[in-house]
Motif scaffolding. Structure first.
Motif, PDB file in Angstrom:
ATOM      1  N   GLY A   1     101.340  30.169 -54.987  1.00  0.00           N
ATOM      2  CA  GLY A   1      99.910  30.178 -55.270  1.00  0.00           C
ATOM      3  C   GLY A   1      99.003  30.330 -54.060  1.00  0.00           C
ATOM      4  N   TYR A   2      99.487  30.962 -53.004  1.00  0.00           N
ATOM      5  CA  TYR A   2      98.688  31.126 -51.797  1.00  0.00           C
ATOM      6  C   TYR A   2      98.081  32.520 -51.651  1.00  0.00           C
ATOM      7  N   GLN A   3      98.156  33.360 -52.669  1.00  0.00           N
ATOM      8  CA  GLN A   3      97.707  34.749 -52.528  1.00  0.00           C
ATOM      9  C   GLN A   3      96.230  34.836 -52.144  1.00  0.00           C
ATOM     10  N   THR A   4      95.385  34.054 -52.787  1.00  0.00           N
ATOM     11  CA  THR A   4      93.948  34.095 -52.475  1.00  0.00           C
ATOM     12  C   THR A   4      93.705  33.674 -51.031  1.00  0.00           C
ATOM     13  N   GLN A   5      94.346  32.572 -50.619  1.00  0.00           N
ATOM     14  CA  GLN A   5      94.191  32.108 -49.238  1.00  0.00           C
ATOM     15  C   GLN A   5      94.753  33.139 -48.260  1.00  0.00           C
ATOM     16  N   TRP A   6      95.861  33.757 -48.647  1.00  0.00           N
ATOM     17  CA  TRP A   6      96.485  34.779 -47.802  1.00  0.00           C
ATOM     18  C   TRP A   6      95.536  35.950 -47.576  1.00  0.00           C
ATOM     19  N   ASP A   7      94.968  36.456 -48.661  1.00  0.00           N
ATOM     20  CA  ASP A   7      94.043  37.585 -48.551  1.00  0.00           C
ATOM     21  C   ASP A   7      92.845  37.233 -47.670  1.00  0.00           C
ATOM     22  N   LYS A   8      92.333  36.022 -47.837  1.00  0.00           N
ATOM     23  CA  LYS A   8      91.196  35.579 -47.026  1.00  0.00           C
ATOM     24  C   LYS A   8      91.595  35.492 -45.554  1.00  0.00           C
ATOM     25  N   ALA A   9      92.766  34.922 -45.273  1.00  0.00           N
ATOM     26  CA  ALA A   9      93.229  34.799 -43.884  1.00  0.00           C
ATOM     27  C   ALA A   9      93.384  36.165 -43.230  1.00  0.00           C
ATOM     28  N   ILE A  10      93.975  37.103 -43.940  1.00  0.00           N
ATOM     29  CA  ILE A  10      94.165  38.461 -43.380  1.00  0.00           C
ATOM     30  C   ILE A  10      92.814  39.104 -43.090  1.00  0.00           C
ATOM     31  N   SER A  11      91.858  38.966 -44.006  1.00  0.00           N
ATOM     32  CA  SER A  11      90.535  39.566 -43.757  1.00  0.00           C
ATOM     33  C   SER A  11      89.849  38.900 -42.568  1.00  0.00           C
ATOM     34  N   TRP A  12      90.013  37.583 -42.434  1.00  0.00           N
ATOM     35  CA  TRP A  12      89.437  36.890 -41.281  1.00  0.00           C
ATOM     36  C   TRP A  12      90.089  37.353 -39.984  1.00  0.00           C
ATOM     37  N   PHE A  13      91.414  37.546 -39.987  1.00  0.00           N
ATOM     38  CA  PHE A  13      92.097  38.028 -38.787  1.00  0.00           C
ATOM     39  C   PHE A  13      91.571  39.395 -38.382  1.00  0.00           C
ATOM     40  N   LYS A  14      91.368  40.257 -39.354  1.00  0.00           N
ATOM     41  CA  LYS A  14      90.867  41.603 -39.051  1.00  0.00           C
ATOM     42  C   LYS A  14      89.469  41.540 -38.451  1.00  0.00           C
ATOM     43  N   GLU A  15      88.674  40.608 -38.940  1.00  0.00           N
ATOM     44  CA  GLU A  15      87.292  40.522 -38.479  1.00  0.00           C
ATOM     45  C   GLU A  15      87.136  39.720 -37.184  1.00  0.00           C
TER      46      GLU A  15
ATOM     47  N   TRP B   1      91.418   9.578 -57.950  1.00  0.00           N
ATOM     48  CA  TRP B   1      91.118  10.233 -59.231  1.00  0.00           C
ATOM     49  C   TRP B   1      89.887  11.122 -59.127  1.00  0.00           C
ATOM     50  N   SER B   2      88.951  10.784 -58.250  1.00  0.00           N
ATOM     51  CA  SER B   2      87.783  11.647 -58.035  1.00  0.00           C
ATOM     52  C   SER B   2      88.202  12.977 -57.408  1.00  0.00           C
ATOM     53  N   VAL B   3      89.112  12.918 -56.448  1.00  0.00           N
ATOM     54  CA  VAL B   3      89.610  14.147 -55.812  1.00  0.00           C
ATOM     55  C   VAL B   3      90.350  15.007 -56.831  1.00  0.00           C
ATOM     56  N   VAL B   4      91.153  14.375 -57.681  1.00  0.00           N
ATOM     57  CA  VAL B   4      91.861  15.121 -58.724  1.00  0.00           C
ATOM     58  C   VAL B   4      90.859  15.798 -59.655  1.00  0.00           C
ATOM     59  N   ALA B   5      89.844  15.053 -60.079  1.00  0.00           N
ATOM     60  CA  ALA B   5      88.829  15.617 -60.980  1.00  0.00           C
ATOM     61  C   ALA B   5      88.096  16.784 -60.317  1.00  0.00           C
ATOM     62  N   LEU B   6      87.721  16.633 -59.049  1.00  0.00           N
ATOM     63  CA  LEU B   6      87.043  17.715 -58.329  1.00  0.00           C
ATOM     64  C   LEU B   6      87.946  18.936 -58.180  1.00  0.00           C
ATOM     65  N   ALA B   7      89.223  18.707 -57.935  1.00  0.00           N
ATOM     66  CA  ALA B   7      90.171  19.831 -57.810  1.00  0.00           C
ATOM     67  C   ALA B   7      90.296  20.588 -59.136  1.00  0.00           C
ATOM     68  N   VAL B   8      90.358  19.856 -60.231  1.00  0.00           N
ATOM     69  CA  VAL B   8      90.447  20.498 -61.544  1.00  0.00           C
ATOM     70  C   VAL B   8      89.180  21.289 -61.839  1.00  0.00           C
ATOM     71  N   ILE B   9      88.028  20.690 -61.559  1.00  0.00           N
ATOM     72  CA  ILE B   9      86.757  21.378 -61.788  1.00  0.00           C
ATOM     73  C   ILE B   9      86.670  22.632 -60.918  1.00  0.00           C
ATOM     74  N   ALA B  10      87.026  22.500 -59.646  1.00  0.00           N
ATOM     75  CA  ALA B  10      86.991  23.655 -58.735  1.00  0.00           C
ATOM     76  C   ALA B  10      87.923  24.752 -59.224  1.00  0.00           C
ATOM     77  N   TYR B  11      89.094  24.362 -59.675  1.00  0.00           N
ATOM     78  CA  TYR B  11      90.057  25.349 -60.193  1.00  0.00           C
ATOM     79  C   TYR B  11      89.476  26.071 -61.403  1.00  0.00           C
ATOM     80  N   LEU B  12      88.885  25.336 -62.325  1.00  0.00           N
ATOM     81  CA  LEU B  12      88.323  25.936 -63.525  1.00  0.00           C
ATOM     82  C   LEU B  12      87.122  26.825 -63.228  1.00  0.00           C
ATOM     83  N   VAL B  13      86.290  26.412 -62.294  1.00  0.00           N
ATOM     84  CA  VAL B  13      85.106  27.184 -61.938  1.00  0.00           C
ATOM     85  C   VAL B  13      85.484  28.436 -61.152  1.00  0.00           C
ATOM     86  N   LEU B  14      86.437  28.310 -60.230  1.00  0.00           N
ATOM     87  CA  LEU B  14      86.807  29.432 -59.372  1.00  0.00           C
ATOM     88  C   LEU B  14      87.826  30.378 -59.996  1.00  0.00           C
ATOM     89  N   LYS B  15      88.378  29.991 -61.112  1.00  0.00           N
ATOM     90  CA  LYS B  15      89.411  30.791 -61.753  1.00  0.00           C
ATOM     91  C   LYS B  15      88.901  32.057 -62.287  1.00  0.00           C
TER      92      LYS B  15
END
Length: 191
Positions: free
Chosen positions: A91-105, A177-191
């Protein structure tokens, strides 16, 4: 339910173990290559329980992380075709793509920022190898960045000491539990 409290107690117990510094080095090393849990999970309780050794723990963490980063770099440089499938699988594809673009820039500055980034450090170490970044600047930048991060974290944890550890323990379930809830919300919003 005392889920996070039990984990916290176990982590605090491990942080006092006679081999804790070796485990800290091991976790720091493998986190820079493939392990999903950052070494902060061990560094913070170790620095809180032994504040006089906080900087030593941070330097152990730094050295092991930089050596692990060199291995990650080598994987990216020499064996990326073998590990590329795991970037997607884990599940690192999004982070991977971002890292590669940052390296290029941004080039080598990305390695410095990566030391503090929420994107897993292993993504940057492997990406640096794939991008065939100059090795010596990579190592030096990684050393400065990781040292700055780990010393800062260790000093803050040591400053809080056992008083902070006790306060954190009382609030760990709410925090966890707050961190878990925020992670779930972030996942749902960013999905």
């Amino acid at each position: 339910m005392n889920f996070f409290g039990a984990m916290y107690d176990k982590t605090m117990e491990w942080s006092k173990h006679r081999l804790a510094a070796y485990w800290l080095a091991f976790v720091s090393f493998i986190e820079a290559i493939f392990f999903p849990i950052p070494p902060d999970v061990m560094l913070i309780p170790m620095a809180m329980t032994k504040p006089q050794s906080a900087v030593r723990f941070a330097l152990i963490c730094t050295a092991a992380s930089v050596i692990g980063g060199m291995v990650g770099y080598s994987i990216g440089y020499y064996a990326f075709d073998l590990v590329q499938q795991y970037i997607v699988k884990w599940g690192y594809q999004t982070q991977w793509d971002k890292a590669i673009s940052w390296f290029k820039e941004w080039g080598v500055l990305v390695v410095f920022v990566a030391g503090f980034s929420p994107i897993p450090y292993k993504v940057f170490t492997i990406a640096a190898g794939v991008m065939q970044m100059a090795f010596i600047p990579f190592v030096l930048t990684a050393a400065v960045s990781r040292a700055a991060r780990f010393v800062l974290i260790a000093k803050l944890a040591a400053w809080g000491g056992t008083k902070f550890a006790d306060k954190l323990r009382r609030s760990i379930e709410v925090i966890g539990w707050s961190v878990v809830a925020l992670a779930v919300i972030a996942y749902l919003v960013l999905k």
